[in-house]
Design an enzyme around this catalytic site. Structure first.
Site: not given
Ligand code: NOJ
Length: 523
Positions: A191, A259
């Site tokens: 993440d 991500e």
């Molecule tokens: C990215 C995640 O995909 C999202 O859903 C989340 O709110 C933020 N990171 C914070 O962890």
């Protein structure tokens, strides 16, 4: 292909209205035998106060009671493995919950041994230490009155940023990774993988001029700045190298996909590492940031593939729990073209739950809203893409028990768009995905073949060739509302998005119906 399960919304096994891990396990046969996916990405199910629905973790080594127990997690992983499915889980690196014992300690006093595990600073002129704003709007700093300092949070105030410049944090978080690898997961979706390192001097971000291009989508207040200093600092690569080193001690199998919301492709590609020693793959969000037209999609696809380093492998996605539903982003009828596109590009496809049914963005009235992002601002809220999976017709769509109250409303399209109804209809989108997944499984060219744009491409036709040692296919997508006849060489149609029976030989010209996509096999 990977399938993203958002466990809160997939299947509720105990009638409390929230999806859970036993619910996911009960649907593994659907995923592996009916749909035919290879792997799952399961969004967070760890202990959490749920201020960001699990992306705020208060215990990395336990399962939140909402989702079940650690035994349920192990059962899910084992049962998936028995069916040949790999399972990756979220690794939330950048932050924890404010209720995580690490933060509770860190906050307790300025000289607590864990003080430096988070980012604490003195304020400036009675306000926050600098002008950084949170992705979810508002300052990226919150004041703690007890100790008179401010802590940094890239997301919600309940998601304090870990200080990855502290070696103790690095070690503690590596241990978290080890814990899940020992438990049997096949890797991680990392993440916010570009957020952990920021400018060590913590300089103010310059304001963005009104016409400053948005790389992606409207992010509200976050777009008021150019994120020069609070985003993707090069020191982040060292973290990914350490993380990869740890993951590699578990063999060649575990996968790391990060991500990375970076749209400058060379910078995005830097997350592979110069000697492939960082992430196995940065997530490729480019298609979602591209206008849905042939010239724009073609340019994106070619530039992504051009920028993947030699020897690297990429991925493609058209939806996830943070984005508007695919079926609501593309024009009607284009969901079928989107399916063929996603499953025929060179790279691993990631499919978001429910997109195989064509589930649309659901309007969620503000009084039923659950997403901390956006509140009443409908275009920011992610609720509409997180509504329960639609398994069958009827008031609960087979998601929860007949008297269960689903945590988010069921989409109004569930009477027609659901697994049961679509399985019975040979022309449904679900059956299209099933046929496509079967085709991809059988085809070396589609799975690993090279990619070359085809000269039959035009303003309204996207055509490309995929070629392996043993097989050559051409994929042709007609975005026009008129039929077309194109020259793609001789072969045989092996797939059509419109006609499951289509299998005609191609000699002098390939005929395409309006909005039809086909795959032609040449050998
Ligand atoms: C990215 C995640 O995909 C999202 O859903 C989340 O709110 C933020 N990171 C914070 O962890």
């Amino acid at each position: 292909m990977f399938y993203q399960v958002y466990p809160l919304s997939f299947k509720d096994s105990d009638g409390d209205g929230y999806g859970d891990l036993p619910g996911v396990t009960s649907k593994l046969d659907y995923l592996s035998n009916v749909l035919g996916v290879d792997a799952l990405w399961v969004s967070p199910f760890y202990s959490s106060p749920m201020t960001d629905w699990g992306y705020d973790i208060s215990d990395h080594r336990d399962v939140d009671p909402l989702f079940g127990t650690l035994v349920d997690a192990r059962t899910l992983i084992d049962e998936a493995h028995q069916r040949g499915l790999r399972v990756i889980v979220d690794y939330v690196m950048n932050h924890t919950s404010n209720l995580h014992p690490w933060f509770v300690e860190s906050r307790s006093s300025r000289d607590n041994p864990k003080r430096d595990w988070y980012v604490w600073r003195d304020g400036r002129d009675g306000g926050p230490p600098n002008n950084w704003v949170s992705v979810f709007s508002g300052p990226a700093w919150s004041e703690d009155e007890e100790t008179g300092q401010w802590y940094r949070h890239t997301y919600l105030p309940t998601q304090p940023d870990l200080n990855w410049r502290n070696p103790e944090v690095v070690e503690a978080m590596m241990d978290v990774g080890r814990f899940w690898l020992e438990l049997g997961v096949d890797g991680f979706r990392v993440d916010a993988a570009h957020q952990m390192m920021k400018d060590p001097k913590e300089r103010d971000n310059p304001p963005a001029p009104p016409d400053y291009p948005r790389p992606y989508k409207d992010m509200g207040e976050y777009d008021r700045f150019i994120h020069l200093y609070d985003f993707g600092h090069p020191d982040v690569h060292e973290i990914h190298r350490s993380f990869r080193k740890m993951v590699d001690t578990y063999g060649d199998d575990p996968l790391t996909i990060g991500e990375i919301h970076i749209f400058d492709l060379p910078e995005w590609a830097s997350y592979y590492g110069e000697s492939f020693d960082q992430l196995h793959m940065p997530f490729n969000f480019q298609l979602m940031a591209t206008e849905w037209s042939v010239p724009a999609l073609r340019a994106t696809i070619e530039s992504v593939l051009w920028n993947v380093p030699v020897g690297g492998w990429t991925n493609w996605t058209l939806g996830n729990h943070d984005e508007l539903r695919l079926a609501s982003r593309v024009p009607p009828g284009h969901e079928r073209l989107a399916a063929l596109l996603l499953l025929s590009l060179r790279g691993t496809p990631f499919l978001y739950y429910g997109d195989e049914l064509g589930m649309r963005q659901t309007f969620v009235p503000s009084e039923q809203s659950r997403d901390p992002w956006g509140g009443n601002v409908e275009w920011l809220s992610r609720d509409g893409a997180r509504t329960p999976m639609q398994w069958e017709p009827g008031p609960r769509a087979g998601f929860t028990s007949p008297d269960g109250e689903p945590w988010l409303p069921i989409g109004p399209d569930h009477e027609t768009l659901n697994v049961q109804t679509e399985l019975d209809d040979p022309s449904s989108l679900l059956n299209l995905y099933r046929r496509l997944l079967a085709l991809r499984r059988e085809s070396m060219a589609l799975r690993v073949g090279s990619f070359l744009s085809h000269p039959a491409s035009s303003e309204t036709v996207l055509a490309y060739r995929r070629e392996s040692d043993t097989e050559t296919v051409t994929v042709v997508l007609n975005f026009a509302f008129e039929g077309q006849t194109l020259s793609v060489g001789s072969g045989k149609v092996v797939f059509s998005t419109l006609d499951p029976e289509r299998a005609d030989p191609v000699k002098n010209g390939l005929e395409l119906a309006p909005l039809e996509g086909v795959v032609v096999a040449h050998r």
